[in-house]
Design an enzyme around this catalytic site. Sequence first.
Site, PDB file in Angstrom:
ATOM      1  N   LEU A  70       0.809  -1.215   0.000  1.00 24.49           N
ATOM      2  CA  LEU A  70       0.000   0.000   0.000  1.00 24.49           C
ATOM      3  C   LEU A  70       0.842   1.265   0.000  1.00 24.49           C
ATOM      4  CD1 LEU A  70      -2.735  -0.991   2.619  1.00 24.49           C
ATOM      5  CD2 LEU A  70      -2.955  -0.959   0.133  1.00 24.49           C
ATOM      6  N   GLY A 104       7.164   4.467   3.904  1.00 15.82           N
ATOM      7  CA  GLY A 104       7.659   5.709   4.467  1.00 15.82           C
ATOM      8  C   GLY A 104       9.101   5.558   4.891  1.00 15.82           C
ATOM      9  N   GLY A 105       9.567   6.509   5.704  1.00 12.52           N
ATOM     10  CA  GLY A 105      10.960   6.493   6.104  1.00 12.52           C
ATOM     11  C   GLY A 105      11.321   5.328   7.000  1.00 12.52           C
ATOM     12  N   MET A 106      10.351   4.815   7.739  1.00 13.45           N
ATOM     13  CA  MET A 106      10.654   3.757   8.692  1.00 13.45           C
ATOM     14  C   MET A 106       9.982   2.440   8.369  1.00 13.45           C
ATOM     15  SD  MET A 106      10.625   5.619  12.395  1.00 13.45           S
ATOM     16  CE  MET A 106      11.095   4.078  13.166  1.00 13.45           C
ATOM     17  N   VAL A 164       3.822  -0.542   4.391  1.00 16.66           N
ATOM     18  CA  VAL A 164       2.467  -0.936   4.730  1.00 16.66           C
ATOM     19  C   VAL A 164       1.922  -1.826   3.614  1.00 16.66           C
ATOM     20  CG1 VAL A 164       0.143  -0.163   5.334  1.00 16.66           C
ATOM     21  CG2 VAL A 164       2.117   1.221   5.983  1.00 16.66           C
ATOM     22  N   LYS A 205       1.788  -3.205   8.938  1.00 14.79           N
ATOM     23  CA  LYS A 205       2.883  -2.242   8.900  1.00 14.79           C
ATOM     24  C   LYS A 205       4.143  -2.922   9.392  1.00 14.79           C
ATOM     25  CE  LYS A 205       4.273   2.423  10.285  1.00 14.79           C
ATOM     26  NZ  LYS A 205       3.862   3.681  10.951  1.00 14.79           N
ATOM     27  N   ASP A 223       1.022  15.244  14.610  1.00 19.17           N
ATOM     28  CA  ASP A 223       1.300  15.185  13.166  1.00 19.17           C
ATOM     29  C   ASP A 223       0.000  15.067  12.385  1.00 19.17           C
ATOM     30  OD1 ASP A 223       2.892  15.194  10.899  1.00 19.17           O
ATOM     31  OD2 ASP A 223       3.148  13.019  10.886  1.00 19.17           O
TER      32      ASP A 223
END
Length: 464
Positions: A187, A190-192, A195, A210, A320
């Site tokens: 899906l 990201g940086g870490m 998903v 995740k 955030d």
Amino acid sequence: MSAGVTLEIVAGAMRGRRWSFEDHDTLLCGRSSDCQACLSDDSKVSRHHLLLEVNPPDVCVRDLGSLNGTYVNGVKHGGRERGETPEEGARRRYPEVSLEEGDRLRVGDSVLEVRIAKPPPHRAEPVRCRKCGRDVSREAGADRPGDFVCAACRALPEELIRRLLARARAGTGDLVAVRGYTILKKLGQGGMGVVYLARHDASGEQTALKVMLPRVAVNPRARDQFLREVEISKLLKHRNIVQLRDSGCSEGTFFFTQEFCDGGSVDKLMARRGGSLPMAEATRIILETLEGLAYAHDVENPIALQEPGAKEMRGVVHRDLSPQNILLRGGEGTRIAKLADFGLAKAFELAGLSGGTRTGDIAGKPVFIPRQQVVQYKYAQPDVDVWAAAACLYNMLTGRFPRDFRPGRDPWQTILDASAVPIRRRDPSIPRRLAEVIDHALIDKPEISFKTAAALSRAIEGAL
């Protein structure tokens, strides 16, 4: 011993003043009273002179368009050109400068010294594969490179996770918490983490899986942040918050599963609708978002009480919030808005967890955060989420951001100095009573107007 940073004024009127950091935080320096390092008696210091960001053991500094510049070990960085006004100088973004142990920072007549305490190196530290985290010292050989990928992991992350899940379903390996799930597709990433859309084999329910990127999982600070994200997610059980299903770890790979929101994110809905949403739809989404926030801000948080010196307190702060992490579940007429990603959340008044964010890139999206989140990053209160919710509503209705972020200008300076543009200047068709509520909610000088999500929710409902 963990990494830590100390900044001490070694020359000037405030000599001996010291700030110590063990977690991600910021230090605003200038003559203004809202600066943590307030040098009010130094005429050579600008109102908002510089911004330090600390993410132990990393430290960086950015001049904010000061009159006289910022000096690092005698070298000038930033500062306005001759004849420039403060407004003209603030239109440019000045470079970030990384600081090292013993560096000296001169601001007007004051000098700050940087002291960095790094943890002692582990003896006989094994070489670990940056993807799976296994001890591969023998395979790496005598050279012991620091960025080694073992032969078994020279494949795409998706293929690695599929193999781990297959092993779990077969009863081998220790990925027991995900046994019974089948990955359907990726899906996002990201940086870490990555998903995936997965299916629970027994119920047929679709879920979001995740997974922390294997090369990140071996970093203790990033791993701790990920695990804290899981623990915070477990606390939050509300219809307007994405629900945690499962969590676990295998060979340095950490993961959790959450309910899958088939409607996607609000920013993607806006893109499909031409950039903004009708008033009825936008207000319904934000009212449901505020319900989730009100619950999160008041939930009992035993994690907070585990912190050294913690006081009895409740709740977590998102920090955030944006249309990107407001997700939608269900079809037309039954769609529910759900808050996602409390990965930047923190207990009230406690040290931040943020270690995964690169120093020089303050956690959060600058277009959706109030000035309090820059000035008091470590101690963000619930009202920063309330301000962000109002900014999201503003964005959904107009397709614009509350502040004007001009190209080339430092976004953090914009947050400190600029006020939100009244929403009816963006779109005169917005009803006046609703516009007054939104404009009032986006005041953040000297403080944020609405302190609680419930208060903003009542005001919006009253305006409607």
